[in-house]
Design a protein around this motif. Structure first.
Motif, PDB file in Angstrom:
ATOM      1  N   PHE A 117       5.817  27.547  -4.011  1.00 27.33           N
ATOM      2  CA  PHE A 117       4.960  27.506  -5.195  1.00 27.33           C
ATOM      3  C   PHE A 117       5.423  28.501  -6.252  1.00 27.33           C
TER       4      PHE A 117
ATOM      5  N   SER B  34       1.414  22.162 -15.385  1.00 30.50           N
ATOM      6  CA  SER B  34       0.536  23.047 -14.635  1.00 30.50           C
ATOM      7  C   SER B  34      -0.522  22.235 -13.885  1.00 30.50           C
ATOM      8  N   PHE B  35      -0.866  21.073 -14.410  1.00 31.90           N
ATOM      9  CA  PHE B  35      -1.765  20.184 -13.660  1.00 31.90           C
ATOM     10  C   PHE B  35      -1.100  19.782 -12.337  1.00 31.90           C
TER      11      PHE B  35
ATOM     12  N   ALA C  73      -0.965  22.663  -9.961  1.00 32.89           N
ATOM     13  CA  ALA C  73      -2.272  22.956  -9.369  1.00 32.89           C
ATOM     14  C   ALA C  73      -2.560  21.983  -8.221  1.00 32.89           C
ATOM     15  N   LEU C  74      -2.213  20.707  -8.411  1.00 39.48           N
ATOM     16  CA  LEU C  74      -2.389  19.731  -7.325  1.00 39.48           C
ATOM     17  C   LEU C  74      -1.562  20.130  -6.101  1.00 39.48           C
TER      18      LEU C  74
ATOM     19  N   LEU D 211      -0.540  23.062  -5.322  1.00 38.99           N
ATOM     20  CA  LEU D 211      -1.094  24.268  -4.713  1.00 38.99           C
ATOM     21  C   LEU D 211      -2.250  23.921  -3.785  1.00 38.99           C
ATOM     22  N   PHE D 212      -3.080  22.986  -4.203  1.00 36.98           N
ATOM     23  CA  PHE D 212      -4.198  22.601  -3.336  1.00 36.98           C
ATOM     24  C   PHE D 212      -3.653  21.962  -2.055  1.00 36.98           C
TER      25      PHE D 212
ATOM     26  N   ILE E  73      -0.894  22.790  -0.628  1.00 37.03           N
ATOM     27  CA  ILE E  73      -0.437  23.904   0.196  1.00 37.03           C
ATOM     28  C   ILE E  73      -1.623  24.553   0.901  1.00 37.03           C
TER      29      ILE E  73
END
Lengths: 99, 583
Positions: free
Chosen positions: B163, B199-200, B203-204, B206-207, B209
């Motif tokens: 990430f 960044s959208f 963010a997806l 990251l969720f 992960i």
């Protein structure tokens, strides 16, 4: 309180953030949606860390905060530049590139 | 109490990434302490040196990693396999060529970047900055940071690092996109779109992960996979289904970066709006790094998934690959802007790359490695050529790039060498024999056939045939069609042209025009939305040297890879001996 409730909350927040990004028109609000998604992820990470009883999730949350801060710097810079050039903060007005 | 135990760090393994990131930090200090006059030279030497150093570091590590199969630091936080090293070599090489294109000021004496990117387009402040001869040398450290992220992206087993690398790669690119000297509104808009969508997507991811961590209590990919493969592991009893959502979300993040449909919509806008040298850098390097990370993540995951889940994953890849190829070729065929056309072509190439890796095996990895090299050289070279074909107004002032396809008519007569090189790149992208692209596509499709995905290979071949149509159309336009009548003297000044485009006049006019009255843009900092197709003459500016070198290297590379590929094929085969990390 049941720990899974925090997970439900984080999923709801994440979905709210994603919906904001997709539906709202004001750039700043869209940007807030992305931040909400990141922070919802943080909540999930911290909850998982608590469930598993290890700190990896909490460490990850710190990294996410740092990244989110950096993203705000870059993002707001770009949004402000656009606003100063066009006097508009609406996503719909940014459409010169449409072929 | 627990005592802190310092981890043992194998610095050699970090060296390819570390050299580049350290040079980036030094570059920031150079901005602060070196006098403005000397900055550009210092930055250039530093940047080129760092990227060359990174290549050397990869070469030095090569034998060791090949013998051991892998090398890692602190539980695989940074993990090098031969395949990763191969991707790093490709990224460093392409970044080096990209920096050459960025550095070139051409015969106009101006680089492609705004004197101060913070100035509002078309204001007196912007004029003052331009007349003072300011230049934005921050470009170079930003490129180094982005390259550092790209080198790290495929080289980790740890999802946190994955990430972070994604963000280190992306954030500088968002900024770089916004810095064009000409057509600044388009440039800012490109950066804006790239930023919001990027960044959208992260963010997806990251969720995703977070869900992997939730399901397996680890952020190490290998460990997570081994726990998934063993259903008795205690953490999994909680919520095994999370894994499916997690894999989906992580894939979205990765697919976004390689520009695969349906996450491709940013690509044409960003490639068109960004300064062309940055587009060249982005198109070549980001795709290589992201596909490297994708191979690493998906191959590792696939090893641990049970049969039905693995088949689901492959089906997903099939759908995305088909969709990507179709969108890339179909939309590419109707473009009228050369940068947009190249952008759609790069989407189609993402599809071919996915076809190559659909078997999730070593043959696929080998094909991917060769493909990113062939694709990267051709794309970077093509965009480098685009930087040299410019518009010129009635007074002989060179403006922005002449990106409308009609403006490319007769380029072969104006500049035979440039047209030859560009044709070569297009032919390679089309996959015509004796170019690198042919072998790359052959490798990709045969890897798919070997994995039993022959329908994908058939669709790939069909898509390639359609793509040949629009590549060859452009070549015919350049070589056979006579140049359009030069109509720049019909009295339409750039500012007037903008108004004719229906763009609001306020603040959108050409900056120089504000001050000098009737005299049109002396330096051509056109803020207009589009190329002045048909209203400006087209001129080929001479390179100061670096771009010419980059184009030559790319052209020679494309030809050599096409004619005598044996050495490189050997190298990719060695590199693709993909061995998972851990027990």
């Amino acid at each position: 309180m049941e720990l899974t409730n925090y997970l439900y909350l984080s999923v709801v927040l994440f979905a709210l953030g994603a919906t904001t990004v997709l539906l709202r028109r004001n750039t700043i609000v869209v940007f807030m949606g992305i931040e909400l998604m990141l922070n919802a992820t943080n909540l999930a990470l911290v909850t998982f860390a608590r469930m598993h009883g290890d700190v990896t999730g909490q460490v990850l949350a710190f990294f996410v905060m740092v990244v989110a801060a950096a993203e705000v710097v870059v993002g707001l810079a770009i949004i402000v530049t656009i606003f100063r050039a066009r006097r508009s903060a609406s996503v719909d007005d940014v459409n010169l590139l449409k072929s | 109490m627990n005592e802190f135990v310092a981890p043992e760090i194998d610095w050699a393994v970090l060296s390819p990434v570390l050299v580049v990131l350290a040079a980036g930090v030094v570059g920031v200090l150079v901005e602060a302490f070196v006098p403005a006059r000397a900055r550009r030279v210092v930055q250039l030497v530093l940047t080129l040196g760092a990227l060359a150093g990174s290549l050397v570091a990869v070469a030095l590590l090569w034998d060791r990693v090949l013998t051991d199969g892998l090398a890692f630091v602190v539980d695989g936080t940074v993990l090098l396999t031969p395949f990763t090293l191969g991707i790093q070599a490709v990224v460093a090489l392409l970044a080096l060529l990209g920096v050459l294109v960025v550095a070139d000021r051409t015969s106009t004496g101006q680089d492609a970047f705004a004197p101060t990117a913070a100035a509002v387009p078309g204001t007196a402040y912007e004029d003052a900055a331009r007349q003072a001869g300011l230049q934005q040398t921050e470009i170079y450290p930003l490129m180094l940071f982005a390259t550092g992220g790209m080198l790290l992206f495929p080289a980790t087993d740890n999802l946190i690092v994955l990430f972070i690398a994604l963000e280190v790669l992306s954030l500088p690119l968002y900024v770089l996109c916004a810095t064009a000297r000409r057509r600044r509104l388009l440039s800012q808009e490109a950066a804006f779109k790239y930023f919001l969508l990027g960044s959208f997507a992260s963010a997806l991811m990251l969720f995703g992960i977070a869900l992997v961590y939730g399901a397996t209590a680890t952020v190490s990919l290998e460990l997570a996979v081994s726990r998934l493969a063993n259903p008795d592991s205690p953490v999994l009893t909680m919520m095994p289904d999370l894994v499916i959502a997690a894999v989906l979300l992580i894939s979205v993040g990765l697919l976004f970066k390689i520009g695969a449909a349906p996450f491709h919509t940013w690509t044409p806008d960003v490639y068109q709006g960004a300064p062309t040298p940055i587009t060249a850098f982005m198109a070549a390097c980001v795709k290589a790094a992201a596909i490297g990370a994708m191979v690493r993540v998906l191959f590792t995951l696939a090893a641990g998934l049970d049969e039905p889940l693995r088949r689901d994953l492959e089906t997903g890849l099939w759908v995305v690959a088909i969709l990507t190829m179709l969108v890339g070729t179909a939309a590419g065929a109707v473009q009228t802007d050369v940068k947009r056309m190249l952008a759609y072509s790069s989407i189609a190439h993402a599809g071919f790359l996915l076809v190559a890796m659909v078997g999730l095996d070593e043959v696929g990895a080998q094909a991917v490695l060769f493909y990113v090299l062939a694709y990267g050289l051709a794309t970077l070279g093509a965009f480098a050529v685009v930087t040299l074909v410019r518009e010129q107004d009635a007074d002989g002032v060179v403006l922005g790039e002449a990106t409308h396809l009609s403006q490319w008519a007769g380029l072969g007569r104006r500049s035979p060498l440039l047209a030859t090189a560009f044709s070569l790149f297009l032919l390679s992208m089309a996959g015509i024999p004796l170019t690198a692209g042919f072998l790359a596509k052959f490798g990709a499709f045969s890897a798919a056939v070997e994995a039993g995905a022959w329908p994908l290979a058939v669709i790939g071949v069909l898509a390639s045939i359609v793509a040949v149509f629009f590549y060859v159309r452009l070549i015919v336009l350049m070589v056979l069609t006579p140049p359009v009548e030069e109509t720049a003297d019909d009295g339409v000044t750039p500012a007037g042209a903008v108004a004719a485009d229906g763009t609001p006049d306020d603040g959108f006019r050409d900056g120089e025009g504000v001050e000098d009255g009737p005299e049109p843009a002396r330096t051509g900092t056109l803020t207009a939305a589009r190329a002045l197709a048909g209203r400006a003459a087209v001129v080929v500016v001479a390179s100061q040297g670096p771009t010419a070198v980059a184009i030559t290297v790319c052209a020679v590379g494309v030809v050599l890879l096409g004619i005598v590929p044996a050495a490189v094929l050997d190298w990719t085969t060695q590199a693709a001996a993909f061995r998972p990390f851990g027990p």
